[in-house]
Design an enzyme around this catalytic site. Structure first.
Site, PDB file in Angstrom:
ATOM      1  N   GLU A   1       0.794  -1.233   0.000  1.00  0.00           N
ATOM      2  CA  GLU A   1       0.000   0.000   0.000  1.00  0.00           C
ATOM      3  C   GLU A   1       0.826   1.282   0.000  1.00  0.00           C
ATOM      4  O   GLU A   1       0.851   2.036   0.978  1.00  0.00           O
ATOM      5  CB  GLU A   1      -0.966   0.008   1.189  1.00  0.00           C
ATOM      6  CG  GLU A   1      -1.966  -1.119   1.124  1.00  0.00           C
ATOM      7  CD  GLU A   1      -3.219  -0.877   1.969  1.00  0.00           C
ATOM      8  OE1 GLU A   1      -3.290   0.125   2.684  1.00  0.00           O
ATOM      9  OE2 GLU A   1      -4.127  -1.708   1.878  1.00  0.00           O
TER      10      GLU A   1
ATOM     11  N   GLU B   1      -5.134  -8.381   0.431  1.00  0.00           N
ATOM     12  CA  GLU B   1      -5.817  -8.118   1.706  1.00  0.00           C
ATOM     13  C   GLU B   1      -7.294  -7.884   1.437  1.00  0.00           C
ATOM     14  O   GLU B   1      -7.666  -7.249   0.440  1.00  0.00           O
ATOM     15  CB  GLU B   1      -5.292  -6.859   2.430  1.00  0.00           C
ATOM     16  CG  GLU B   1      -3.931  -7.004   3.047  1.00  0.00           C
ATOM     17  CD  GLU B   1      -3.442  -5.731   3.733  1.00  0.00           C
ATOM     18  OE1 GLU B   1      -4.272  -4.877   4.134  1.00  0.00           O
ATOM     19  OE2 GLU B   1      -2.215  -5.598   3.860  1.00  0.00           O
TER      20      GLU B   1
END
Ligand code: PNW
Length: 454
Positions: free
Chosen positions: A172, A360
């Protein structure tokens, strides 16, 4: 016994990789053991007022010591794979220079224990715990950090690729840039202006690209490398041609600073024009490094960014969300199950990656232990069941999603929210370190056992 439910048409392809995900600073603890150096998260969490309730990752889930028992729990669930992250300051306590053998040894033991349990290790090289010494030299604002990351990535992959066959460079980029360096809610807690931020972001994607090259240069043949990005989770508000077309445009434009430049090899014209004099400085050589081909693309998907067709320059607009829109315990975690169909589908349509992973997906819940000792997280079960239904549709239509990593195995240190926002399917009592699988763990176990929706 044979399952009684009829799940024909609801199954996943044979060999689909069901997994869980965690990150070093969120679970390991043992911050002063094994020669580990200081990271920006140690500094940040120990600065009063930065993390709710003054929580820190000093102990977290004590995963550094308890991983054998936690792997036994993973095996019990039937997990096929486990995504964990490597703490850069355990490998290079000062960011660069002298490596720390004890750090490599720890991750070797972890990978070996996973393999012994029949669980395939997937390792993220950077999940936000930057060595403090590098932050002291400017962190990601300093272009040298991209080179330091590549050195660390190459060294680490070289030492672990006899056991670990899949590496993700970064987790991320969007989140650690925007929350760490723009809003300041995460470490290192800076609030940079537009120009500085654009340049920093460029260094981050450059670090990723150099990291891919370094892993290839040092790892054993056959090692695969990709990333795990918080892609803007573009989802058409209504499944109709004009909104789907709008979503396609939004997927490219909204992700251009991160996944877009990596897969396109260029920033969009609109992005550069919008920034004008604040646009980042870069060379054609940078763009070539940034867009080094990857073996797989991982996307983290929690919520949906709904878009609609619009009569404007871009051809799309984000739908503003009403206050009454349902969300999980984290206020940002709006429930948007269709994102798990549309995000992999649009990424695949636009960029045709060799393989895709959902690196995720998961939810925070106000979990409590019931009088009978169980944790009935029915909201998380609802969330997962709905999202997985949409993922199943994507896979059934041929989108090449090879696996799914549920965030998270254990309740853990949820960054600036401390321990109050629980994401685990296994409850952790942070006073005793006792683990209690929740109802969602039973649900996930059943999905894995059937390889189909449950
Ligand atoms: C991810 N958002 O962060 C991270 O990769 C994990 O470390 C984290 O624990 C998990 O998701 C849950 O938060 C995100 O605002 C943080 O959209 C914020 C957002 C998305 C992901």
């Amino acid at each position: 016994p044979k399952a009684v439910a009829n799940h024909a048409g609801r199954s996943f392809p044979e060999g689909f990789l069901w997994g869980s995900a965690t990150a070093s600073y969120q679970v390991e603890g043992a911050v002063k053991e094994g020669g580990r150096g200081v990271s920006i998260w140690d500094t940040f969490a120990h600065t009063p007022g930065k993390v709710d309730s003054g929580d820190t990752g000093d102990v977290a889930d004590d995963f550094y010591h308890r991983f054998p028992q936690d792997i036994a729990l993973m095996k019990e669930l039937g997990l096929k794979t486990c995504r964990f992250s490597i703490a850069w300051p355990r490998i290079f306590p000062n960011g660069t220079g002298q490596p720390n053998q004890a750090g490599i040894d720890f991750y070797r033991r972890l990978a070996d224990a996973l393999l012994a349990a029949g669980i395939e290790p997937y390792a993220t090289l950077y999940h936000w715990d930057l060595p403090q010494t590098l932050q002291d030299k400017g962190g990601w604002q300093n272009r040298d950090t991209a080179k330091a990351f590549a050195e660390y990535a190459g060294y680490t992959a070289g030492k672990l690729s006899d056991r670990v066959k899949h590496f993700m460079t970064m987790n991320e980029m969007r989140t650690f840039v925007e929350v760490g360096y723009q809003s300041g809610r995460h470490a290192p807690g800076l609030k940079l202006g537009r120009k500085d931020l654009a340049q920093l972001t460029h260094h981050v994607v450059l670090g990723h690209g150099l990291g891919v090259q370094a892993v290839r240069a040092h790892a054993q043949k056959g090692t695969l490398v990709g990333l795990a990005e918080n892609v803007s989770s573009i989802t058409p508000a209504i499944e109709a041609p004009e909104h789907i077309e709008a979503a396609r445009k939004a997927m490219r434009e909204d992700n251009t600073m991160y996944l877009g430049v990596i897969l396109d090899g260029n920033y969009t014209d609109h992005y550069l024009q919008k920034l004008g004099a604040d646009a980042p400085q870069f060379t054609a050589e940078d763009l070539r490094a940034i867009s080094t081909p990857m073996d797989f693309v991982g996307v983290n998907v929690y919520t949906a960014s709904y878009v609609r067709a619009a009569d404007n320059e871009l051809g799309y607009a984000h739908v503003p969300m009403p206050k009454s829109y349902p969300h999980m315990l984290s206020p940002w975690l709006n429930i948007g199950p269709e994102a798990l169909y549309w995000v992999p589908k649009l990424v695949n349509d636009l960029w045709k990656p060799k393989a895709l992973f959902i690196t995720e997906n998961g939810a925070s819940s106000a979990d409590t232990v019931n009088g009978d000792g169980h944790v009935y997280d029915m909201d998380r079960v609802m969330y997962l069941r709905n999202y997985l239904g949409h993922l199943q549709r994507a896979v059934a239509e041929g989108v090449p999603v090879k696996g799914y990593f549920l965030w998270s195995l254990l309740d853990n240190f949820e960054w600036a929210d401390g321990y109050a926002k629980r994401f685990g399917i296994i409850y952790v009592d942070f006073k005793t370190q006792k683990r209690t699988p929740k109802l969602s763990a039973d649900f996930y176990k059943e999905v894995i056992r059937r390889n189909a929706l449950a």
